[in-house]
Design an enzyme around this catalytic site. Structure first.
Site, PDB file in Angstrom:
ATOM      1  N   GLY A 148     -38.229 -53.578  33.664  1.00  0.00           N
ATOM      2  CA  GLY A 148     -38.267 -54.793  32.874  1.00  0.00           C
ATOM      3  C   GLY A 148     -39.218 -54.654  31.687  1.00  0.00           C
ATOM      4  N   CYS A 149     -39.122 -55.618  30.771  1.00  0.00           N
ATOM      5  CA  CYS A 149     -39.915 -55.530  29.540  1.00  0.00           C
ATOM      6  C   CYS A 149     -41.403 -55.758  29.800  1.00  0.00           C
ATOM      7  CB  CYS A 149     -39.374 -56.510  28.500  1.00  0.00           C
ATOM      8  SG  CYS A 149     -39.144 -58.202  29.108  1.00  0.00           S
ATOM      9  N   TYR A 150     -41.752 -56.873  30.427  1.00  0.00           N
ATOM     10  CA  TYR A 150     -43.160 -57.096  30.758  1.00  0.00           C
ATOM     11  C   TYR A 150     -43.718 -55.969  31.645  1.00  0.00           C
ATOM     12  CZ  TYR A 150     -43.270 -62.022  29.120  1.00  0.00           C
ATOM     13  OH  TYR A 150     -43.272 -63.176  28.367  1.00  0.00           O
ATOM     14  N   THR A 152     -42.983 -52.892  31.761  1.00  0.00           N
ATOM     15  CA  THR A 152     -43.208 -51.675  30.985  1.00  0.00           C
ATOM     16  C   THR A 152     -44.535 -51.740  30.244  1.00  0.00           C
ATOM     17  OG1 THR A 152     -40.842 -51.199  30.720  1.00  0.00           O
ATOM     18  CG2 THR A 152     -42.335 -50.272  29.072  1.00  0.00           C
ATOM     19  N   ALA A 153     -44.758 -52.833  29.518  1.00  0.00           N
ATOM     20  CA  ALA A 153     -45.992 -52.966  28.741  1.00  0.00           C
ATOM     21  C   ALA A 153     -47.224 -52.986  29.643  1.00  0.00           C
ATOM     22  CB  ALA A 153     -45.939 -54.239  27.891  1.00  0.00           C
TER      23      ALA A 153
END
Length: 346
Positions: A148-150, A152-153
């Site tokens: 997912g995007c969150y 990953t960061a």
């Protein structure tokens, strides 16, 4: 040439896959599906792709998709777990951009996604596709669960600390902000510009479905099954981008002196992670449209807290770009193939 199919091509991650793959020298999109837009030319829905694709959306057909070397699922949760196993059985490799195969504890998955998992055997076999951690496993995988995007960061920002046992793991905090495209392309009054413009809010503060995925990755990095993490996402009035501000307390404050070199060494050979000089403030526009994670370390005076700021484009390194990066790894290609364009400014 890798023959590629895309299931669910009308959302933001679908069109981002199409944009990236349009100039990929070793991949060709041979089919793209959408039940709602079947028969419509891709370029009629997405005029930015005129001249790049002579394709129309089609109904999902397992026989057609099974002729592909790899299929990307850019679908709502619950779709890939039903169709992907059939394609894999017929020799097609899969990268799933939904959350269907990300979480190994299926009771936890069912709690957050509101349905029982229908293919637990593939949930177990799937490789979590964070290349900076699992490159070797991705190379041989039949099924890759794109992060997912969150997550990953957050994970990229914290992993060097946890791998080296440098921080207390009982109270890690991830304070993250995302642009509106992270909510997808479906009609939603709450995501209209008139609703989110000139406003800023937290959401999911009592619990968000990305929290168990984040925790799973941080536990794996630290080896501490009791790790505690607080994750609060926020919606900001922009289209693309995620900024995650991460907080962790060092076990030994003297370790501050070596954190910058530790991060630089950990990511030196990673083509898509950029560690900025200590005290920098990476902004989301520096990664807009690019498959990069940029981060920087901070320390406030007389504090034992290490602060990491981490930025990505939620549609690229947080979704479609990372999916193409995974494809490149799976097929033994140069990892940055098709992903070399710099970020867009302004």
């Amino acid at each position: 040439m890798i023959k590629v199919g895309i299931v669910g091509g009308t959302g933001y991650t679908g069109v981002e896959l199409l944009r990236i793959l349009a100039t990929h020298p070793e991949a060709e999109v041979s089919c793209i599906t959408s039940r709602s837009e079947a028969g419509l030319a891709v370029a009629d829905l997405y005029p930015n792709l005129r001249g790049h694709y002579d394709l129309a959306f089609s109904e999902p057909d397992p026989d057609t998709l099974a002729q592909c070397d790899l299929v990307f699922f850019a679908t709502p949760h619950g779709v890939a777990m039903r169709l992907a196993p059939e394609l894999i059985a017929r020799g097609t490799r899969v990268v799933d951009l939904s959350a269907d195969f990300r979480i190994k504890d299926l009771d936890v998955w069912a709690k957050w996604y509101g349905m029982p998992h229908e293919t637990p055997e593939w949930a177990e076999k799937a490789v979590y596709g964070l290349p900076e951690v699992a490159r070797a496993a991705i190379r041989d995988a039949q099924l890759v669960a794109n992060p997912g995007c969150y997550p990953t960061a957050v994970q990229l920002g914290l992993i060097p600390l946890l791998e080296n046992g440098l921080v207390k793991t009982d109270r890690i905090i991830a304070d993250a902000k995302s642009g509106a495209s992270g909510a997808g392309r479906q009609a939603n009054v709450g995501m209209l510009h008139g609703e989110i413009g000139e406003s800023f809010k937290a959401y999911g503060a009592s619990g968000h479905r990305h929290l168990p995925e984040i925790r799973q990755g941080l536990v794996a990095a630290s080896g501490d099954s009791q790790l505690g993490v607080t994750f609060v996402p926020h919606l900001v009035p922009m289209i693309r981008g995620i900024e995650a501000t991460l907080y962790a307390e060092l076990n030994n404050p003297a370790d501050f002196d070596r954190l910058q070199s530790l991060y630089e060494a950990r990511y030196r050979d990673e083509p898509f992670v950029d560690v900025l000089p200590f005290g920098s403030h990476p902004d989301t526009r520096s990664v807009r449209g690019a498959n990069h994670c940029r981060m920087a370390l901070h320390r406030q005076e007389d504090s034992n807290l290490v602060i990491i700021t981490s930025v990505i484009d939620n549609l690229v390194k947080g979704a479609a770009g990372q999916a193409v990066q995974n494809m490149n790894v799976m097929f033994g290609l140069q990892e940055n193939l098709g992903l070399q364009a710099p970020a867009m400014l302004p």
